[in-house]
Design an enzyme around this catalytic site. Structure first.
Site, mmCIF file in Angstrom:
data_model
loop_
_atom_site.group_PDB
_atom_site.id
_atom_site.type_symbol
_atom_site.label_atom_id
_atom_site.label_comp_id
_atom_site.label_asym_id
_atom_site.label_seq_id
_atom_site.Cartn_x
_atom_site.Cartn_y
_atom_site.Cartn_z
ATOM 1 N N CYS A 239 0.824 -1.209 0.000
ATOM 2 C CA CYS A 239 0.000 0.000 0.000
ATOM 3 C C CYS A 239 0.860 1.262 0.000
ATOM 4 O O CYS A 239 0.598 2.199 -0.758
ATOM 5 C CB CYS A 239 -0.937 -0.002 1.202
ATOM 6 S SG CYS A 239 -0.111 -0.312 2.779
ATOM 7 N N HIS B 290 -2.361 5.446 6.464
ATOM 8 C CA HIS B 290 -0.986 5.916 6.566
ATOM 9 C C HIS B 290 -0.922 7.395 6.157
ATOM 10 O O HIS B 290 -1.699 7.838 5.306
ATOM 11 C CB HIS B 290 -0.059 5.144 5.617
ATOM 12 C CG HIS B 290 -0.010 3.668 5.831
ATOM 13 N ND1 HIS B 290 0.472 3.100 6.997
ATOM 14 C CD2 HIS B 290 -0.354 2.622 5.042
ATOM 15 C CE1 HIS B 290 0.420 1.776 6.901
ATOM 16 N NE2 HIS B 290 -0.081 1.456 5.733
#
Lengths: 355, 355
Positions: free
Chosen positions: B140, B220
């Site tokens: 990711c 994130h």
């Protein structure tokens, strides 16, 4: 003997008061509070004379059973210098009061730089105090950056520094702060104010900062990149930083993996309030790729400016040279945290927490 | 019609299964589970054929009332390609099984780069699939960085990129993860593996990464610096990024201040599971100082690789050109989140969440 008053006995003020009381050349005349809360009680328990910051509230303190020695005005009449430790923005409102009493003042970094004659960090700008009538001790983050960048600039030259600051959301006692379960760009614009604030201490260092806020309370974390003019080895940078008394290199073998363990360690070695006056630099993180230095450091927002305030008093009120002031401050407080597990980078004294 | 099996119906697998089922040129043959938990029940509720990943556990599924169509081996006999969505490291153990069945495989970024013939990102390295028998869709974070750095490198040239990744501690469903109330350097060494992983997609981009872990679960956060060869205006960079279908520029006026609001917005506009397939770039943060570009972006760790897996299937199994595959994937899923509040940077279609 420098007679010192501390206006505002909060997170910073109570620590500055303790630090001033520990100096052989200073006398803590008293501290102020605006409300008769647990902090006011704690001041009296420590034997500090309590002054009421808002004149007409003396009755509230008496009603709470807390003895008041006088008002802020009385305190200012009894001191040579005042350290303003009030919340950000209140220092600006207090300035005319200090000036009316003819008392030199030291402000904190939450105030605009223009509040004082100069912005102060013992490592980066001690000499600015010559001839000044007031100083502003820069904020915890700016203090942490100044301590780190000053020796790097002196030793190698800094082409450009780029720092991401992951700031703690609030102090442990600030239950009204956030965020919870989020990392928030704050400010959402880049650069943050921290880079320009570093330039009030180190005017020639090119530094850009980007700031986030995280749901933690213990410390700020800095992810630091410095493009140097030279290309030293990581070991050389480590040795340079280890030689600075207010930088603590967290050794690889110590089992310290975050701010929680750092604070736990500080408490274990007897630090008052578990305070970390030093920048805490992750030794394993010190890396050099070409001329790009990278490292992580943690800054204890409640504590790192405390020795700086002591030095600011001495710089403003005496002719004491920087090295002498810093050494006296560090010895009296026990600044200079060296792990027994460190790998010999440093020749500093072991921690003397009870000094 | 490409017959697809998904091995591992967890956080990524269930999303990839839904995405595959939404493609006109693909058929989802079935998904596997190792245990008859709520995920297995949910797969059956969605009408997906359930295969048991560990042969001798079929009885456990039957005992739990969950109908099993066969074993992993049966699934592999029925598909043209398998997407391995097992936890990191399990893909490596599965490789010989896929090879024994002669089934091309797509792995996830938690596996080492060597597991597959090439590392895949639709924006950065679609062409690597030509002639490959297996692909690894990068993680990711690497996906998020590749999508951002590829257009910057093409438009301006990248001298050096430096990124601090503030990683989420765990996914919302991972109750055994940490940290709590701490920001942890992870790894404590710099650089982290993310920079080298970007180079499996963009081999020529000089990028250093430093990684932290924070007590958040939603996304994130990347603090990005890119020293460019050119010196575009911030507005020009914004326009460039807005033109990328898998980059969402969070507009200033939207009142989105963190990952929580981003996820809330995604749910409001009808995204399945509140998923954000796009990088979310804070438009206000896009700044250029000299040749130094700065910005913040958020990456939804559960979702951003999902369209990439769909493109990886098409790239591995067909001759579909990149632009066509990406357009079909985006249209079928509704990728390309444009705020009605955006300031006209983008000419992309409005969100079609129900497509």
């Amino acid at each position: 003997m420098i007679r010192v008053g501390v206006n505002g006995y909060g997170t910073i003020g109570k620590r500055v008061a303790d630090a001033v009381a520990a100096q052989a050349d200073m006398e803590l005349v008293g501290v102020t509070k605006t409300t008769p809360n647990y902090g006011a009680e704690a001041a009296i328990r420590r034997g500090y004379d309590l002054y009421v910051a808002i004149d007409d509230r003396a009755d509230q303190f008496e009603a709470a059973g807390l003895k008041v020695t006088g008002t802020l005005s009385d305190l200012l009449d009894a001191v040579d210098v005042v350290v303003d430790c009030c919340p950000s923005g209140i220092g600006e409102r207090n300035r005319s009061i200090y000036e009316a009493h003819g008392v030199p003042a030291i402000y904190q970094g939450g105030e605009d730089a223009g509040i004082a004659d100069a912005s102060f960090n013992a490592r980066g700008s001690y000499e600015v105090a010559r001839g000044a009538d007031s100083l502003r001790v820069v904020s915890c983050n700016t203090t942490g950056l100044s301590r780190l960048l000053a020796p790097l600039d002196e030793a190698y030259g800094i082409e450009k520094a780029r720092v991401t600051l992951v700031r703690r959301g609030g102090d442990p006692s600030e239950t009204d702060r956030g965020p919870i379960n989020d990392v928030v760009p704050d400010p959402r614009t880049v650069p943050s104010h921290h880079g320009p604030d570093v330039n009030t201490v180190l005017s020639d260092v090119d530094v850009d900062t980007a700031a986030l806020r995280a749901p933690v309370t213990a410390m700020h974390t800095h992810s630091v990149n410095v493009t140097l003019d030279g290309d030293p080895s990581a070991a050389a940078v480590g040795a340079l930083l280890a030689d600075e008394s207010r930088l603590f290199l967290i050794p690889e073998g110590a089992g310290i993996d975050g701010a929680g363990a750092l604070k736990d360690y500080a408490a274990d070695v007897g630090r008052p309030r578990g305070d970390l006056w030093e920048n805490c630099v992750w030794e394993e993180s010190i890396s050099v790729e070409g001329r790009d230095l990278y490292l992580f450091q943690n800054v204890h927002q409640e504590a790192d400016v405390v020795p700086e305030n002591v030095d600011a008093i001495r710089a403003l009120m005496t002719d004491t040279p920087r090295e002498e002031s810093v050494a006296r401050t560090d010895e009296s407080l026990g600044v200079g945290l060296d792990s027994l597990l460190s790998d010999g980078n440093s020749a500093r004294s072991p921690l003397a927490a009870d000094d």
